[in-house]
Design a protein around this motif. Structure first.
Motif, PDB file in Angstrom:
ATOM      1  N   SER A   1      37.633  33.846  80.768  1.00  0.00           N
ATOM      2  CA  SER A   1      36.338  33.222  80.503  1.00  0.00           C
ATOM      3  C   SER A   1      36.485  32.059  79.535  1.00  0.00           C
ATOM      4  CB  SER A   1      35.360  34.232  79.909  1.00  0.00           C
ATOM      5  OG  SER A   1      35.355  35.400  80.673  1.00  0.00           O
ATOM      6  N   LEU A   2      37.348  32.232  78.521  1.00  0.00           N
ATOM      7  CA  LEU A   2      37.565  31.158  77.545  1.00  0.00           C
ATOM      8  C   LEU A   2      38.110  29.917  78.230  1.00  0.00           C
ATOM      9  CD1 LEU A   2      39.163  33.176  74.602  1.00  0.00           C
ATOM     10  CD2 LEU A   2      36.975  32.003  74.569  1.00  0.00           C
ATOM     11  N   ALA A   3      39.007  30.147  79.185  1.00  0.00           N
ATOM     12  CA  ALA A   3      39.615  29.025  79.887  1.00  0.00           C
ATOM     13  C   ALA A   3      38.618  28.360  80.829  1.00  0.00           C
ATOM     14  CB  ALA A   3      40.833  29.495  80.663  1.00  0.00           C
ATOM     15  N   ARG A   4      37.768  29.180  81.461  1.00  0.00           N
ATOM     16  CA  ARG A   4      36.815  28.668  82.446  1.00  0.00           C
ATOM     17  C   ARG A   4      35.667  27.888  81.792  1.00  0.00           C
ATOM     18  NH1 ARG A   4      36.085  27.933  87.686  1.00  0.00           N
ATOM     19  NH2 ARG A   4      37.276  29.811  88.100  1.00  0.00           N
TER      20      ARG A   4
ATOM     21  N   MET B   1      27.787  32.108  75.594  1.00  0.00           N
ATOM     22  CA  MET B   1      27.966  33.499  75.991  1.00  0.00           C
ATOM     23  C   MET B   1      28.856  34.186  74.975  1.00  0.00           C
ATOM     24  SD  MET B   1      28.619  33.085  80.028  1.00  0.00           S
ATOM     25  CE  MET B   1      27.487  32.168  81.063  1.00  0.00           C
ATOM     26  N   PHE B   2      28.459  35.404  74.616  1.00  0.00           N
ATOM     27  CA  PHE B   2      29.228  36.148  73.636  1.00  0.00           C
ATOM     28  C   PHE B   2      29.771  37.429  74.236  1.00  0.00           C
ATOM     29  CE2 PHE B   2      25.971  33.783  71.438  1.00  0.00           C
ATOM     30  CZ  PHE B   2      26.678  33.167  70.425  1.00  0.00           C
TER      31      PHE B   2
ATOM     32  N   PHE C   1      31.918  29.812  75.577  1.00  0.00           N
ATOM     33  CA  PHE C   1      32.170  31.243  75.581  1.00  0.00           C
ATOM     34  C   PHE C   1      32.844  31.633  74.277  1.00  0.00           C
ATOM     35  CE2 PHE C   1      34.161  35.245  76.394  1.00  0.00           C
ATOM     36  CZ  PHE C   1      33.292  35.893  77.259  1.00  0.00           C
ATOM     37  N   VAL C   2      32.294  32.655  73.637  1.00  0.00           N
ATOM     38  CA  VAL C   2      32.879  33.133  72.390  1.00  0.00           C
ATOM     39  C   VAL C   2      33.451  34.515  72.640  1.00  0.00           C
ATOM     40  CG1 VAL C   2      32.487  33.543  69.944  1.00  0.00           C
ATOM     41  CG2 VAL C   2      31.038  31.919  71.176  1.00  0.00           C
TER      42      VAL C   2
ATOM     43  N   GLY D   1      35.729  26.890  74.873  1.00  0.00           N
ATOM     44  CA  GLY D   1      36.173  28.236  74.568  1.00  0.00           C
ATOM     45  C   GLY D   1      36.333  28.387  73.066  1.00  0.00           C
ATOM     46  N   ILE D   2      35.738  29.446  72.541  1.00  0.00           N
ATOM     47  CA  ILE D   2      35.876  29.690  71.099  1.00  0.00           C
ATOM     48  C   ILE D   2      36.417  31.100  70.910  1.00  0.00           C
ATOM     49  CG2 ILE D   2      34.672  29.820  68.889  1.00  0.00           C
ATOM     50  CD1 ILE D   2      32.485  28.052  70.116  1.00  0.00           C
ATOM     51  N   ALA D   3      37.626  31.215  70.364  1.00  0.00           N
ATOM     52  CA  ALA D   3      38.198  32.540  70.161  1.00  0.00           C
ATOM     53  C   ALA D   3      38.048  32.945  68.703  1.00  0.00           C
ATOM     54  CB  ALA D   3      39.663  32.541  70.560  1.00  0.00           C
TER      55      ALA D   3
END
Lengths: 75, 642
Positions: free
Chosen positions: B515-518, B309-310, B505-506, B522-524
């Motif tokens: 969302s990154l944590a869930r 997901m982006f 999730f990006v 997680g890609i920041a």
């Protein structure tokens, strides 16, 4: 509690890790659950109580089982 | 004593090897059986001694080590007077360990190169203004340091004198040199390619961005996945169990040779080292390209991802919206001035773009202003009611929208614009379309992800559905959802996980952190900021989007490599076990040879990962070079790293 970080000679066998971790954990004043040997970085980390022991004692424990300590620091 | 043995281990290995060769020469050339036996006995003792010493050291700290198994095997062979086997087993064990050390150093070379990016010493200004060379450990915050052309920057700090250009590839992955002048930040582990600067140290040692990256990579390389922890636990009991098994077999069969052979064959080797060694090589390769995997669990999960997901703004786009079109109804100028007045007080990302667009207009005093969640702002300016926001806001205040206006809005939205509508005293005056450019190469990168087996590519955005659909269509995303709040996005992640999908999730690392944590991964896209490093499972040091397919390809390659290594290890154990029971040619010397050989095979297999480059990467190299010019201004974002 202080954290000791030892830079060891290059570790080659995974069983070395057990030995080094055992040697450090056996030092009185070292928090046993905190001992961590990073195989690839060839580093050992452990928390210790500065009233009971010191960096030199921990370093010596590792040297006693035959592994060289290149650099030791505590913070 | 122990130290002497350690130091001279390689020499002892060589001597025992030479003695073995001499023994065979004595046996075949001079037909001297007793001479050969004597030489082999000497070789066994010289080779066996350091092994026995290590076994004893391990026993003292209550560890039953592999050295102990080998020592007992050698002793057993002595008892049955098989000096040939004892000598060969001791030699192969030592020689194998030597080769392991050499090859392991190779798999770790990537991280070692990284560590060496930081110099050992620095030039520090003394009280009388000269510079002295001091050890890096002795530096403090506030020290003034001199760095010359070609020098490595030793600390995180600020330029206080001089100027130059720095290559920050080690922390951003971006090799375009950046200009550094008075007041600019510089980072430890980067290189001053040109010029001479003095810097004031702000962070030293482990506290620097680079220090944190190194620590992260070191911890990641040694972090264990569930499978590895299982193997670890297994090998902890495995060695004593093998010892016990050998004793039992020896007692029952009264065959000491068989018991000793089991000791040698039972040595845990390739199985213990196979997975970690792939892990190290994979993580090391990634670190060199600015991709940090936080451990092998992350690699395993990421390699199995089916949904990515982006976030849109700042992820698929540059996150730098600009006003692209303005539709005016009514007198115009005054409405624009009122709009600027309201937006000057807002922190919304679009507000910045609007005030930037109307730079020359003077703002009026805002008497009151109120935010309507999910709608916009309602303000009183110069005695007029001003609405700035979306269609929902206008509807709430019953602002009439004519057919013609409706058509205009439709057009703006379908051209991919985000809309900002302005109504003064209940009349629609302005409709602004703002557009955020899509990052260069994103379309190809998304296609590459699909090729790598990602089934669903989702776009989740707070933007209007029209814009979102348009972007999705242009980029070839499979699904797109607009008008979502951060918590809605996290809900989306949860829903897809419940459906059994592994979700990555990006996002931008700050407002997408739920969302990154869930997400499983997680890609920041935070260009190596602290927040991005903390919230992500995969950290992309460089904000560039093409690292995502690269990271996925590398994760898959690493995972494949691990499975290969486990297969090799298990196959070797199976073959050895079957042959010891079913064949007459198996003895402990051959067993040791196969055992050491399999360890080297898994290490060599893992080394292939170091040189791994995805096909995509090779073909993109050319395009990338062309784009690097165009992407120039965005390098500025890197300067905000803290």
């Amino acid at each position: 509690m202080q954290k000791a970080i030892l830079q060891l000679e290059t570790l080659a066998c995974p069983t070395c890790m057990q030995k080094i971790a055992g040697a450090i954990a056996n030092v009185d004043g070292v928090e046993k659950t905190s001992v961590k040997v990073l195989f690839n970085a060839s580093k050992a980390k452990a928390n210790f109580d500065p009233d009971k022991t010191n960096l030199d004692t921990i370093t010596q424990a590792v040297k006693n089982i035959g592994y060289d300590v290149l650099k030791a620091s505590a913070k | 004593m122990q130290k002497w043995l350690m130091k001279n281990r390689n020499r002892l290995t060589a001597i025992s090897g030479i003695l073995i060769v001499l023994a065979f020469a004595a046996k075949w050339l001079f037909k001297s059986e007793t001479g050969a036996s004597g030489l082999l006995l000497a070789a066994s003792l010289i080779g066996g001694f350091p092994i026995a010493a290590s076994a004893w050291q391990a026993l003292k700290v209550k560890v039953i080590s592999i050295d102990l198994l080998v020592t007992l095997a050698i002793l057993g062979a002595f008892v049955i007077q098989e000096f040939e086997e004892s000598a060969i087993v001791a030699f192969l064990f030592l020689f194998g360990a030597y080769l392991e050390q050499k090859t392991l150093a190779k798999t770790r070379s990537a991280i070692k190169e990284l560590v060496e990016m930081v110099p050992e010493t620095a030039l520090r200004q003394t009280e009388d203004g000269d510079f002295e060379e001091v050890d890096l450990d002795d530096l403090d915050e506030g020290d003034i340091l001199l760095v010359k052309t070609g020098g490595k920057i030793p600390v995180d700090g600020e330029v206080v004198y001089g100027s130059g250009t720095a290559n920050e590839a080690s922390i951003t992955g971006e090799s375009m040199p950046l200009g550094k002048k008075l007041g600019d930040p510089v980072y430890a582990g980067t290189i001053l390619e040109n010029g001479t600067i003095r810097i004031k140290a702000e962070k030293v040692g482990d506290e620097t961005t680079f220090g944190k990256i190194i620590e992260l990579v070191e911890e990641a390389q040694d972090s264990k996945s569930q499978a590895e922890r299982l193997i670890d636990r297994f090998s902890k009991y495995y060695t004593p169990v093998v010892l016990l098994l050998a004793i039992i077999v020896g007692l029952i069969s009264q065959d000491l040779e068989l018991a000793v052979t089991i000791l040698v064959l039972g040595c845990p080797g390739a199985l213990v080292i196979g997975v970690p060694v792939s892990n190290v090589a994979g993580i090391g390769n990634g670190a060199k390209q600015g991709i940090l995997f936080k451990g092998s669990e992350v690699i395993t999960k990421f390699s199995k991802v089916d949904t990515i997901m982006f976030d849109k703004t700042g992820t698929l786009t540059y996150g730098d919206p600009r006003v692209s079109q303005v539709k005016k109804y009514g007198q115009g100028q005054l409405a624009e001035q009122l709009l600027v007045s309201v937006e000057k007080e807002s922190a919304h990302p679009l507000a910045k773009a609007i005030t930037g667009y109307y730079e020359d207009l003077e703002a009026k005093e805002v008497e009151s202003s109120q935010v309507l969640q999910g709608g916009g702002i309602v303000a009183q300016v110069a005695g007029r009611q001003v609405l700035v926001g979306n269609r929902y806001l206008l509807d709430q205040y019953h602002v009439p929208v004519t057919k013609e206006m409706e058509k205009n809005l439709e057009e703006l939205a379908s051209a991919g614009n985000s809309l900002v509508l302005v109504a003064v005293n209940g009349q629609l005056e302005l409709a602004l379309g703002l557009k955020d450019e899509i990052r260069a190469g994103v379309k190809e990168d998304l296609a590459a992800l699909k090729k790598l087996g990602v089934k669903n590519l989702l776009l989740l955005s707070g933007d209007n559905q029209k814009t979102v659909d348009l972007v999705a269509e242009e980029l070839g995303l499979t699904e797109a959802y607009g008008q979502l709040l951060p918590e809605d996005k996290a809900e989306f992640v949860k829903k897809r996980q419940a459906a059994g999908e592994i979700v990555a999730f990006v996002g931008d690392g700050i407002n997408d952190s739920p969302s990154l944590a869930r997400a499983d991964i997680g890609i920041a896209m935070g260009s190596g900021t602290d927040v991005a490093i903390e919230t992500s499972n995969v950290v992309l040091m460089n904000g560039s989007f093409d690292r995502i397919p690269r990271a996925l390809a590398l994760a898959k390659a690493t995972r494949r490599n691990m499975i290969e290594n486990i297969t090799i290890a298990l196959a070797v154990v199976a073959v050895l076990l079957v042959s010891v029971l079913a064949s007459s040619w198996m003895n402990m010397a051959i067993g040791m040879f196969v055992h050491e050989g399999s360890i080297l095979v898994v290490i060599l297999n893992a080394m292939r990962l170091l040189a791994y480059r995805s096909k995509l990467q090779k073909s993109r190299k050319l395009i990338e070079n062309n784009f690097s010019q165009a992407e120039g201004p965005y390098n500025k974002g890197i300067e905000s790293i803290q």
